[in-house]
Design a protein around this motif. Structure first.
Motif, PDB file in Angstrom:
ATOM      1  N   PRO A  87      -0.804  11.726  -1.448  1.00  0.00           N
ATOM      2  CA  PRO A  87      -0.483  10.296  -1.534  1.00  0.00           C
ATOM      3  C   PRO A  87       1.000  10.013  -1.383  1.00  0.00           C
ATOM      4  O   PRO A  87       1.382   8.961  -0.842  1.00  0.00           O
ATOM      5  CB  PRO A  87      -0.999   9.902  -2.923  1.00  0.00           C
ATOM      6  CG  PRO A  87      -1.077  11.171  -3.694  1.00  0.00           C
ATOM      7  CD  PRO A  87      -1.395  12.233  -2.701  1.00  0.00           C
ATOM      8  N   SER A 111       0.840  -1.200   0.000  1.00  0.00           N
ATOM      9  CA  SER A 111       0.000   0.000   0.000  1.00  0.00           C
ATOM     10  C   SER A 111       0.872   1.247   0.000  1.00  0.00           C
ATOM     11  O   SER A 111       0.564   2.242  -0.677  1.00  0.00           O
ATOM     12  CB  SER A 111      -0.928   0.002   1.212  1.00  0.00           C
ATOM     13  OG  SER A 111      -1.813  -1.095   1.170  1.00  0.00           O
ATOM     14  N   LEU A 167       0.720   4.104  -2.968  1.00  0.00           N
ATOM     15  CA  LEU A 167       0.493   5.526  -2.726  1.00  0.00           C
ATOM     16  C   LEU A 167       1.698   6.358  -3.170  1.00  0.00           C
ATOM     17  O   LEU A 167       1.533   7.463  -3.712  1.00  0.00           O
ATOM     18  CB  LEU A 167       0.201   5.756  -1.251  1.00  0.00           C
ATOM     19  CG  LEU A 167      -1.131   5.199  -0.745  1.00  0.00           C
ATOM     20  CD1 LEU A 167      -1.223   5.304   0.769  1.00  0.00           C
ATOM     21  CD2 LEU A 167      -2.303   5.920  -1.398  1.00  0.00           C
ATOM     22  N   THR A 168       2.902   5.829  -2.962  1.00  0.00           N
ATOM     23  CA  THR A 168       4.097   6.559  -3.393  1.00  0.00           C
ATOM     24  C   THR A 168       4.124   6.708  -4.906  1.00  0.00           C
ATOM     25  O   THR A 168       4.421   7.796  -5.432  1.00  0.00           O
ATOM     26  CB  THR A 168       5.357   5.826  -2.913  1.00  0.00           C
ATOM     27  OG1 THR A 168       5.331   5.723  -1.485  1.00  0.00           O
ATOM     28  CG2 THR A 168       6.610   6.571  -3.335  1.00  0.00           C
ATOM     29  N   MET A 219       1.554   6.610  -6.910  1.00  0.00           N
ATOM     30  CA  MET A 219       0.492   7.538  -7.297  1.00  0.00           C
ATOM     31  C   MET A 219       0.939   8.983  -7.090  1.00  0.00           C
ATOM     32  O   MET A 219       0.707   9.856  -7.934  1.00  0.00           O
ATOM     33  CB  MET A 219      -0.776   7.262  -6.489  1.00  0.00           C
ATOM     34  CG  MET A 219      -1.937   8.199  -6.839  1.00  0.00           C
ATOM     35  SD  MET A 219      -3.411   7.902  -5.828  1.00  0.00           S
ATOM     36  CE  MET A 219      -3.891   6.291  -6.441  1.00  0.00           C
ATOM     37  N   GLY A 220       1.605   9.242  -5.966  1.00  0.00           N
ATOM     38  CA  GLY A 220       2.094  10.590  -5.711  1.00  0.00           C
ATOM     39  C   GLY A 220       3.153  11.020  -6.704  1.00  0.00           C
ATOM     40  O   GLY A 220       3.150  12.162  -7.181  1.00  0.00           O
ATOM     41  N   ALA A 260       1.746  10.037   2.360  1.00  0.00           N
ATOM     42  CA  ALA A 260       1.131   8.864   2.996  1.00  0.00           C
ATOM     43  C   ALA A 260       1.889   7.589   2.644  1.00  0.00           C
ATOM     44  O   ALA A 260       2.126   6.730   3.502  1.00  0.00           O
ATOM     45  CB  ALA A 260      -0.330   8.755   2.564  1.00  0.00           C
ATOM     46  N   GLY A 261       2.271   7.454   1.371  1.00  0.00           N
ATOM     47  CA  GLY A 261       3.013   6.261   0.957  1.00  0.00           C
ATOM     48  C   GLY A 261       4.375   6.187   1.609  1.00  0.00           C
ATOM     49  O   GLY A 261       4.797   5.109   2.076  1.00  0.00           O
TER      50      GLY A 261
END
Length: 642
Positions: A215, A199, A203-204, A206-207, A218-219
């Motif tokens: 994201p 996960s 998120l990484t 996506m960011g 968060a990642g």
């Protein structure tokens, strides 16, 4: 192999409309297409076309899409067979999914969504093997060869996530389903650490792919937290390294832009411009709120696209059709039956595929926040409400692929409704495959790109426009479909490279105005806020000072180029208007396939083929039979210019 034969039989022999011409030209020149630049896709196309030197570039790149989609079908068949324990279900599922129109159409032209689908399926395949511990029997009774969720396999999944940034972010839609597969196994509790680290990778990526801080932060926090936990430090570090390695392919944009290739959209020759290209700032994504169209209409648009999947050949036009929608309803019921059958046979993979279907449909719909499609909302929205430039069904390709898998499973379940352990005869097998292949027969006539006028129209139109232009002309065009085929004709076929093509909608971008000045000494350097009409006039005046003739494509006379044709004397020269006095000999006659003269306007849901064909007919073959089809009224002003 069956899907590959199907795609080869309907493969476009040459360039098609929309992005294909740009991608083919970028592959030939190792260039940079429109943001986000898709460098991995261009590298793959270039390597593939070099490996097939006997094929024309367009034929080779179209073949690449066919092979990618067929390979995705093969892996999908293997996954379903493994999950259900029934090879027939795997075969039927892959055949049905591969024959739906959105998947099929991307398989027969040079389009990035074909390898993006393959990347998504490879990710699912890898994650599925990661979720089966060594020594555990799978649904087929065979012993799974996979190891326990460990560093190398988890890092490989993260690397596949990261490859979606240089390829296309649509491949990342499969990430939640992959995480569900990798982090769970039958008869075991979910591996929370594996889920957490993947996960974090998701998120990484996506960011990094969207350059959005939320994201990314968060990642990174999830990866750091996992690294600090016991026995997972190496895994977290390996995953972080795999993400950076996969994303690093975008550096190709920076390196290549400094050589200024012929196709160099965004010109990412500096870090600031590179980030702008990767983040698609030229085409900013709408925020989640406010909605660009009512949410209920966006959902209706998705259902409209779903109605075109299984039987578009019965009614190629967008409006409702009882016959087509009846087949859609039947396949929806098969999909529901297949979904329930899948759930009964293997809950783990059913949850993952359900998550994929939800992410690829409702998730994409909410995230993209699209305007109403070009064929929906009239009478329901204000007349001035914006619409998308083309149908966007390809954004939901993975959702339709999932539906096809379940419909194939449902077809097998329908015809083999017998107690477990009973051997099914050849008739039942043939019936299941026939139902799964029904979309192939029902969609053939709209998916066959080898038929005229679809087979030749884009390159004939490009040749006609270029050959109509006077020598060394500055040629104004209106958008994608009279730009990308021209780039293809110039860069791949070597046709009329003396003509400078100026795409009016790109004049708002500073990099494009800089390119025109740098390469051609055409000055259109007003501020970004200057209307396109003033930029067009500045370019025309600059061309006149250089002694170059100015031409306007007939496809652009209704755009900002009308500011030129509204004053002065312009003469028609083939498919362009030229500022009088006209220079040079008349253009050579345009190749005009006899089959086009009596052909109906093509059976396509978007209006590109029909509209462009009508332009040619109106210009080159005037007369009572020159304006066929339902678009006559819509294009009457072009066929009868004031």
């Amino acid at each position: 192999m069956a899907l590959l034969v199907l795609y080869l039989a309907t493969l476009a022999p040459d360039v098609t409309f929309w992005d294909a011409g740009e991608f083919i030209a970028a592959a030939r020149t190792l260039g940079i297409p429109h943001p986000p630049g898709t460098p991995l896709y261009v590298l793959l196309l270039r390597a593939w076309s070099l490996a097939l030197p006997l094929l024309p570039t367009a034929a080779a790149t179209n073949l690449f899409s066919a092979v990618c989609t067929a390979a995705a079908g093969a892996l999908g068949a293997g996954l379903v067979a493994r999950w259900t324990g029934r090879p027939l279900m795997g075969l039927a599922a892959a055949l049905c999914a591969g024959c739906l129109t959105t998947v099929w159409s991307s398989a027969t032209e040079t389009e990035v969504y074909a390898p993006a689908l393959l990347l998504a399926v490879i990710t699912l395949w890898t994650a599925d093997r990661c979720g089966w511990p060594a020594g555990m029997a799978g649904p087929t009774g065979a012993i799974a060869a996979a190891e326990r969720p460990g560093g190398r396999r988890v890092a490989l999944i993260a690397y596949l996530f990261a490859l979606s940034v240089p390829l296309h972010l649509s491949g990342l839609v499969a990430a939640p389903a992959a995480i569900a597969l990798a982090g769970t196994a039958p008869d075991r509790r979910p591996d929370r650490r594996t889920i957490a680290v993947l996960s974090g990778a998701f998120l990484t990526v996506m960011g990094l792919g969207t350059l959005r801080p939320a994201p990314l932060v968060a990642g990174a926090a999830l990866l750091i937290a996992t690294a600090l936990s016991r026995r997972r430090t190496r895994v977290a570090i390996g995953v972080a390294g795999a993400v950076l390695l996969g994303v690093s392919v975008v550096a190709v944009l920076l390196l290549r832009a400094r050589h200024d290739p012929a196709i160099n959209q965004g010109n990412p020759d500096s870090m600031a411009r590179l980030l702008a290209v990767v983040a698609r700032r030229q085409y900013d994504l709408a925020p989640l709120w406010p909605r660009q169209a009512p949410l209920w209409l966006q959902a209706g648009n998705l259902f409209q696209y779903a109605d075109w999947q299984a039987a578009l050949g019965l009614a190629p036009e967008p409006p409702f059709s009882a016959a087509r929608t009846g087949v859609t309803a039947a396949f929806a019921m098969l999909g529901l039956l297949g979904c329930l059958t899948h759930r009964r046979l293997d809950r783990r993979s059913w949850r993952a595929l359900s998550l994929l279907a939800l992410s690829a449909s409702a998730g994409v719909l909410l995230y993209l926040n699209l305007k109403a499609g070009p064929s929906i909302g009239y009478g329901l929205l204000p007349d001035a409400a914006p619409h998308e430039a083309r149908e966007r069904d390809y954004f939901f390709g993975l959702a339709f692929w999932c539906w096809g898998l379940w419909a194939g499973i449902g077809a097998v379940r329908l015809v083999t409704w017998r107690p477990e352990g009973v051997r099914h005869g050849a008739g039942a097998v043939a019936a299941a495959l026939a139902i799964s292949l029904a979309p192939a027969a029902l969609n053939w006539r709209v998916m066959d790109r080898r038929r005229e006028p679809d087979a030749s129209l884009p390159h004939v139109l490009a040749e006609g426009i270029l050959r109509s232009a006077p020598p060394a002309a500055v040629l104004f065009v209106a958008g994608d479909n009279d730009t990308y085929p021209l780039w293809y004709a110039q860069q791949v076929r070597g046709l009329r490279r003396d003509v400078t093509v100026v795409t009016i909608p790109l004049l708002g971008a500073s990099w494009y105005r800089d390119e025109l000045a740098r390469r051609y000494r055409l000055i259109a350097a007003p501020p970004d806020a200057t209307p396109a009409e003033r930029a067009v006039m500045a370019l025309a005046n600059s061309a006149a000072r250089l002694g170059r003739p100015v031409a306007v494509s007939v496809t652009a006379v209704k755009s900002e180029a009308s500011v030129l044709t509204a004053s002065g004397r312009w003469v028609e020269r083939g498919l362009v208007l030229v500022a009088a006095p006209d220079s040079g000999a008349p253009p050579p006659p345009l190749y005009w396939p006899v089959a086009w003269r009596d052909a109906s306007v093509g059976p396509r849901t978007d209006l590109t083929t029909q509209g462009m064909l009508l332009y040619l007919r109106c210009r080159l073959h005037p007369g009572p039979g020159a304006q066929p089809g339902r678009l006559k009224a819509a294009l009457d002003s072009e066929c009868n210019p004031k």
